[in-house]
Scaffold this motif. Structure first.
Motif, PDB file in Angstrom:
ATOM      1  N   VAL A   1      12.635 -16.865  -2.886  1.00 60.55           N
ATOM      2  CA  VAL A   1      12.749 -15.725  -3.492  1.00 60.55           C
ATOM      3  C   VAL A   1      11.623 -14.925  -3.256  1.00 60.55           C
ATOM      4  CG1 VAL A   1      12.421 -14.821  -5.863  1.00 60.55           C
ATOM      5  CG2 VAL A   1      13.967 -16.960  -5.445  1.00 60.55           C
ATOM      6  N   ALA A   2      10.231 -15.533  -2.960  1.00 61.25           N
ATOM      7  CA  ALA A   2       9.110 -14.774  -2.537  1.00 61.25           C
ATOM      8  C   ALA A   2       9.554 -13.911  -1.291  1.00 61.25           C
ATOM      9  CB  ALA A   2       8.097 -15.707  -2.651  1.00 61.25           C
ATOM     10  N   ALA A   3      10.176 -14.804  -0.381  1.00 56.98           N
ATOM     11  CA  ALA A   3      10.134 -14.025   0.902  1.00 56.98           C
ATOM     12  C   ALA A   3      11.417 -13.138   0.872  1.00 56.98           C
ATOM     13  CB  ALA A   3      10.742 -15.428   1.681  1.00 56.98           C
ATOM     14  N   VAL A   4      12.408 -13.073   0.127  1.00 63.92           N
ATOM     15  CA  VAL A   4      13.354 -12.079   0.019  1.00 63.92           C
ATOM     16  C   VAL A   4      12.640 -10.936  -0.655  1.00 63.92           C
ATOM     17  CG1 VAL A   4      15.440 -11.252  -1.061  1.00 63.92           C
ATOM     18  CG2 VAL A   4      15.222 -13.590  -0.035  1.00 63.92           C
ATOM     19  N   LEU A   5      11.768 -10.894  -1.620  1.00 60.55           N
ATOM     20  CA  LEU A   5      11.406  -9.767  -2.365  1.00 60.55           C
ATOM     21  C   LEU A   5      10.141  -9.091  -1.374  1.00 60.55           C
ATOM     22  CD1 LEU A   5      11.356 -11.054  -5.961  1.00 60.55           C
ATOM     23  CD2 LEU A   5      12.858  -9.415  -4.814  1.00 60.55           C
ATOM     24  N   LEU A   6       9.482  -9.877  -0.743  1.00 57.44           N
ATOM     25  CA  LEU A   6       8.358  -9.564   0.226  1.00 57.44           C
ATOM     26  C   LEU A   6       8.926  -8.641   1.146  1.00 57.44           C
ATOM     27  CD1 LEU A   6       5.575  -9.562   1.263  1.00 57.44           C
ATOM     28  CD2 LEU A   6       5.938 -11.600   2.727  1.00 57.44           C
ATOM     29  N   TYR A   7       9.935  -8.821   1.737  1.00 55.97           N
ATOM     30  CA  TYR A   7      10.651  -8.320   2.873  1.00 55.97           C
ATOM     31  C   TYR A   7      11.532  -7.163   2.187  1.00 55.97           C
ATOM     32  CZ  TYR A   7       7.916 -10.698   6.468  1.00 55.97           C
ATOM     33  OH  TYR A   7       7.090 -10.742   7.128  1.00 55.97           O
ATOM     34  N   THR A   8      11.310  -6.763   0.991  1.00 55.48           N
ATOM     35  CA  THR A   8      11.865  -5.424   0.766  1.00 55.48           C
ATOM     36  C   THR A   8      10.796  -4.425   1.093  1.00 55.48           C
ATOM     37  OG1 THR A   8      10.666  -5.449  -1.482  1.00 55.48           O
ATOM     38  CG2 THR A   8      12.708  -6.091  -1.514  1.00 55.48           C
ATOM     39  N   ALA A   9       9.631  -4.633   1.680  1.00 53.91           N
ATOM     40  CA  ALA A   9       8.906  -3.838   2.407  1.00 53.91           C
ATOM     41  C   ALA A   9       9.501  -2.747   3.235  1.00 53.91           C
ATOM     42  CB  ALA A   9       7.792  -4.537   3.079  1.00 53.91           C
ATOM     43  N   PRO A  10      10.279  -3.074   4.350  1.00 50.60           N
ATOM     44  CA  PRO A  10      10.612  -1.956   5.022  1.00 50.60           C
ATOM     45  C   PRO A  10      11.209  -0.771   4.169  1.00 50.60           C
ATOM     46  CG  PRO A  10      11.405  -3.803   6.105  1.00 50.60           C
ATOM     47  CD  PRO A  10      10.893  -4.248   4.622  1.00 50.60           C
ATOM     48  N   ALA A  11      12.012  -0.992   3.082  1.00 49.64           N
ATOM     49  CA  ALA A  11      12.517  -0.184   2.349  1.00 49.64           C
ATOM     50  C   ALA A  11      11.371   0.817   1.701  1.00 49.64           C
ATOM     51  CB  ALA A  11      13.332  -0.641   1.226  1.00 49.64           C
ATOM     52  N   TRP A  12      10.293   0.086   1.204  1.00 51.57           N
ATOM     53  CA  TRP A  12       9.223   0.624   0.592  1.00 51.57           C
ATOM     54  C   TRP A  12       8.403   1.598   1.706  1.00 51.57           C
ATOM     55  CZ3 TRP A  12       9.093   0.975  -4.454  1.00 51.57           C
ATOM     56  CH2 TRP A  12       9.244  -0.264  -5.257  1.00 51.57           C
ATOM     57  N   VAL A  13       8.681   1.255   2.927  1.00 54.04           N
ATOM     58  CA  VAL A  13       7.752   1.866   3.982  1.00 54.04           C
ATOM     59  C   VAL A  13       8.502   3.007   4.306  1.00 54.04           C
ATOM     60  CG1 VAL A  13       6.994   1.623   6.472  1.00 54.04           C
ATOM     61  CG2 VAL A  13       6.525  -0.187   4.874  1.00 54.04           C
ATOM     62  N   ALA A  14       9.748   3.114   4.601  1.00 47.82           N
ATOM     63  CA  ALA A  14      10.708   3.941   4.822  1.00 47.82           C
ATOM     64  C   ALA A  14      10.590   5.175   3.940  1.00 47.82           C
ATOM     65  CB  ALA A  14      12.102   3.695   4.868  1.00 47.82           C
ATOM     66  N   LEU A  15      10.279   4.796   2.421  1.00 48.30           N
ATOM     67  CA  LEU A  15      10.340   5.846   1.378  1.00 48.30           C
ATOM     68  C   LEU A  15       8.741   6.386   1.365  1.00 48.30           C
ATOM     69  CD1 LEU A  15      11.291   7.270  -1.103  1.00 48.30           C
ATOM     70  CD2 LEU A  15      10.606   5.318  -2.663  1.00 48.30           C
ATOM     71  N   LEU A  16       7.852   5.623   1.397  1.00 42.33           N
ATOM     72  CA  LEU A  16       6.322   6.091   1.364  1.00 42.33           C
ATOM     73  C   LEU A  16       6.115   6.902   2.600  1.00 42.33           C
ATOM     74  CD1 LEU A  16       4.816   2.705   0.020  1.00 42.33           C
ATOM     75  CD2 LEU A  16       5.005   5.034  -1.109  1.00 42.33           C
ATOM     76  N   ALA A  17       6.547   6.484   3.747  1.00 42.01           N
ATOM     77  CA  ALA A  17       6.451   7.047   5.135  1.00 42.01           C
ATOM     78  C   ALA A  17       7.165   8.464   5.129  1.00 42.01           C
ATOM     79  CB  ALA A  17       6.660   6.457   6.332  1.00 42.01           C
ATOM     80  N   TRP A  18       8.024   8.624   4.568  1.00 41.13           N
ATOM     81  CA  TRP A  18       8.840   9.695   4.225  1.00 41.13           C
ATOM     82  C   TRP A  18       7.950  10.603   3.257  1.00 41.13           C
ATOM     83  CZ3 TRP A  18      12.193  11.559  -0.310  1.00 41.13           C
ATOM     84  CH2 TRP A  18      12.739  12.662   0.097  1.00 41.13           C
ATOM     85  N   ILE A  19       7.503  10.164   2.196  1.00 40.58           N
ATOM     86  CA  ILE A  19       6.785  11.096   1.191  1.00 40.58           C
ATOM     87  C   ILE A  19       5.381  11.471   1.815  1.00 40.58           C
ATOM     88  CG2 ILE A  19       5.755  10.994  -1.037  1.00 40.58           C
ATOM     89  CD1 ILE A  19       8.122   9.301  -1.715  1.00 40.58           C
ATOM     90  N   PHE A  20       4.515  10.346   2.396  1.00 39.33           N
ATOM     91  CA  PHE A  20       3.197  10.811   2.709  1.00 39.33           C
ATOM     92  C   PHE A  20       2.921  10.894   4.170  1.00 39.33           C
ATOM     93  CE2 PHE A  20       3.101   7.913  -1.120  1.00 39.33           C
ATOM     94  CZ  PHE A  20       2.310   8.726  -2.026  1.00 39.33           C
TER      95      PHE A  20
END
Length: 301
Positions: free
Chosen positions: A99-118
């Motif tokens: 479970v920890a591994a799956v949720l940790l690697y939501t990171a690319p989605a977070w990065v795509a969103l944050l990199a688009w914003i910032f």
């Protein structure tokens, strides 16, 4: 699209970092088997890693950080080391490793969103497709074959999911911070400030135990290989790639971890794991195929 030489080097560095990070799980498990608890392992990883970076900056003369940037460095150490390490270990404790591994690697989605914003990075169709395939691939690697028990046993509880998403978000901030500051500072200059702050944030929550020689070796290798070496390689790659591209390529880490677990302990990937590994590799190839965005690269040091 044709890749530049700098991009090829960037992909190679991020793949190296992912490979070194892939050793975290096996090395941490070895330390756990010697009687250490997760937060103590995280504390010593940050502390010993900080010592290595102190030696590095002393030799290279890279101590100086501009006063105006110190609050950002403090934030990075507190959140991206202290909170990230703690949130990930809490997810393991409440929901299990898969479970920890799956949720940790939501990171690319977070990065795509944050990199688009910032950072002003574009969100093209190929990039979105690669992020989606990456998430499916990580799910497969993490859940097959034994991780499916996490679903059957109800380990996807709200607290585990909350801590897991927090670990993914704080991990994603590595990429955003890196794109902001790695054009001004070396990787060692960043980590020699951030790691001690992270270690101090973890210290009040750590129960210390007597350590065997094997435990100290596991901690030392974790600091040298999966902290010092991995972060130097990662920063070298991030200077040459967009944040979203680097985050997708870095998801090769769970594939490495699964292969090491198979070679070390005979743990099987299973059909889901093999399919997931293939999807991650496919997502990396999509990112490579998408070509360069010259606006997104930092100046190499």
């Amino acid at each position: 699209m044709k890749l530049s030489r700098e991009s090829k080097i960037g992909y190679a560095y991020v793949l190296l970092a992912a490979t070194l990070w892939g050793m975290i799980g096996p090395l941490a498990l070895l330390a756990f088997q010697q009687g250490l608890e997760p937060l103590e392992v995280a504390f010593w990883r940050a502390t010993l890693g900080a010592l290595l970076f102190m030696v590095h900056v002393s030799i290279r003369g890279q101590w100086r950080v501009q006063r105006a940037d110190l609050p950002a460095f403090f934030f990075f150490g507190l959140v991206c080391v202290g909170v990230f390490y703690g949130a990930f270990q809490k997810t393991v404790d409440l929901g299990g490793a898969s479970v920890a591994a799956v949720l940790l690697y939501t990171a690319p989605a977070w990065v795509a969103l944050l990199a688009w914003i910032f950072l002003g990075e574009t969100l093209g169709r190929l990039k979105i497709l690669a992020v989606g395939i990456t998430l499916l691939g990580v799910l497969g690697v993490s859940l097959g074959p034994d991780g499916l028990t996490a679903l059957r046993e109800g380990l996807w509880n709200p607290a585990a999911v909350g801590y897991g998403l927090l670990s993914g978000l704080t991990y994603a901030l590595y990429y955003i911070f890196g794109k902001r500051y790695l054009s001004k500072y070396s990787a060692a200059s960043v980590m020699v400030v951030a790691l001690p702050i992270g270690a101090l944030a973890l210290y009040p929550f750590v129960d210390f135990h007597e350590k065997t020689l094997v435990a100290w070796i596991a901690l030392a290798v974790l600091a040298l290989v999966s902290t010092y070496g991995a972060f130097l390689a990662y920063c070298a790659g991030l200077r040459r790639l967009e944040a979203t591209r680097a985050s997708v390529v870095a998801t090769f880490e769970p594939v490495v971890a699964a292969l090491v677990a198979y070679a070390w302990w005979g743990e099987r990937l299973g059909y889901l794991g093999i399919l997931g590994a293939m999807l991650i590799i496919f997502a990396v190839l999509i990112m490579v195929r998408a070509g360069d965005d010259p606006r997104a690269r930092c100046v190499s040091r």
